[in-house]
Design a protein around this motif. Sequence first.
Motif, PDB file in Angstrom:
ATOM      1  N   LEU A 144      39.545  40.076  43.128  1.00  0.00           N
ATOM      2  CA  LEU A 144      39.103  38.726  43.480  1.00  0.00           C
ATOM      3  C   LEU A 144      37.660  38.730  43.957  1.00  0.00           C
ATOM      4  O   LEU A 144      36.882  37.818  43.645  1.00  0.00           O
ATOM      5  CB  LEU A 144      40.014  38.159  44.568  1.00  0.00           C
ATOM      6  CG  LEU A 144      39.874  36.674  44.913  1.00  0.00           C
ATOM      7  CD1 LEU A 144      40.239  35.812  43.723  1.00  0.00           C
ATOM      8  CD2 LEU A 144      40.755  36.320  46.104  1.00  0.00           C
ATOM      9  N   GLY A 145      37.286  39.765  44.689  1.00  0.00           N
ATOM     10  CA  GLY A 145      35.924  39.845  45.213  1.00  0.00           C
ATOM     11  C   GLY A 145      34.892  40.291  44.208  1.00  0.00           C
ATOM     12  O   GLY A 145      33.688  40.303  44.514  1.00  0.00           O
ATOM     13  N   THR A 146      35.322  40.655  42.993  1.00  0.00           N
ATOM     14  CA  THR A 146      34.383  41.152  41.981  1.00  0.00           C
ATOM     15  C   THR A 146      34.436  40.351  40.678  1.00  0.00           C
ATOM     16  O   THR A 146      33.894  40.805  39.672  1.00  0.00           O
ATOM     17  CB  THR A 146      34.676  42.634  41.665  1.00  0.00           C
ATOM     18  OG1 THR A 146      36.011  42.753  41.137  1.00  0.00           O
ATOM     19  CG2 THR A 146      34.557  43.491  42.915  1.00  0.00           C
ATOM     20  N   LEU A 147      35.068  39.187  40.706  1.00  0.00           N
ATOM     21  CA  LEU A 147      35.123  38.369  39.492  1.00  0.00           C
ATOM     22  C   LEU A 147      33.720  37.894  39.111  1.00  0.00           C
ATOM     23  O   LEU A 147      32.850  37.744  39.976  1.00  0.00           O
ATOM     24  CB  LEU A 147      36.052  37.171  39.699  1.00  0.00           C
ATOM     25  CG  LEU A 147      37.552  37.507  39.775  1.00  0.00           C
ATOM     26  CD1 LEU A 147      38.368  36.264  40.127  1.00  0.00           C
ATOM     27  CD2 LEU A 147      38.049  38.116  38.477  1.00  0.00           C
ATOM     28  N   PRO A 148      33.475  37.637  37.833  1.00  0.00           N
ATOM     29  CA  PRO A 148      32.129  37.278  37.377  1.00  0.00           C
ATOM     30  C   PRO A 148      31.572  36.045  38.092  1.00  0.00           C
ATOM     31  O   PRO A 148      32.316  35.112  38.401  1.00  0.00           O
ATOM     32  CB  PRO A 148      32.333  36.992  35.882  1.00  0.00           C
ATOM     33  CG  PRO A 148      33.576  37.721  35.514  1.00  0.00           C
ATOM     34  CD  PRO A 148      34.446  37.699  36.720  1.00  0.00           C
TER      35      PRO A 148
END
Length: 300
Positions: A144-148
């Motif tokens: 969730l913290g690394t989604l585009p």
Amino acid sequence: MSRPRKRGATARDDERPPERTLAASGFRARLEESRQNQGSWTLMVDGTPQSNVEVNDPGVLNFEYVRRIGHAIDLVAPDGEAVTAVHLGAGALTLPRYIAAKRPGSRQQVVELESDLVEFVRDHLPLPRGAQIRVRHGDAREVLGTLPPGLHGAVDVLVVDIFSGARTPAHVTSQEFYRLALPLLSPRGILAVNVADGAGLAFARGQAATLRSVFPHVAIATDTQMLKARRFGNVVMFAGIGELPFERLPRLLAADPAQAKLVNGRELDNFVAGARIVTDATAVPSPPPARSVFLAKPGG
């Protein structure tokens, strides 16, 4: 592993249901086809029914709590309009199939820790052709913290339905976790969280309080017996940045085969009263259900 069946095929009496042991958790995943309804498959994980799929008509939702999320999805945009959706927790990909059927052209991303669960489900219950569904593997909170960046402010539907066996892990129930979800939502977007709880509803009340500490608009949907805290079951929680588009939702919930009600405003204040906001420091997994809860076939 047993061979994949053709879409909608029925398990013969002498065939064993497809099964797989999941590498990350060690849980046993099993697909069971209804003897009364050909093409209706239920995914069991560690003995817990986690998803149901109607492979011949993915627009049909048989689990009660999933229909409640489906009703909300139906209201997020005009009928048939494509949306952007993110699903934390794959299960049998029931809601991604539903959105693909009801809103062709929708962009969807699914996040699942158990990579072999997704492979197992897709081998036996293939996704509809043309569905734009991308699967990302990993822990929901980490992914969730690394989604585009392109998804920030663009997600119309964000579903949190995360279980390890029969329980939701603690680290995806906290204020810090929900703060990661907040920037993804579009102005019309809704966050839908499946919360499982039992008598007293202490866990559910804490989740509602936590969502209200992060999002300006929150509502919950469940049946009246759950609100009276008399049994174990599901409470669906909704949150958004903008006003939730739920003018018609009370009527949809009341007309559902498993009637439910929408709780917001002062009634939600009363539901949350006294509940503490959950943080990473205080978070605990959702309570385990008694095994007897799942002795009867799930459905609706």
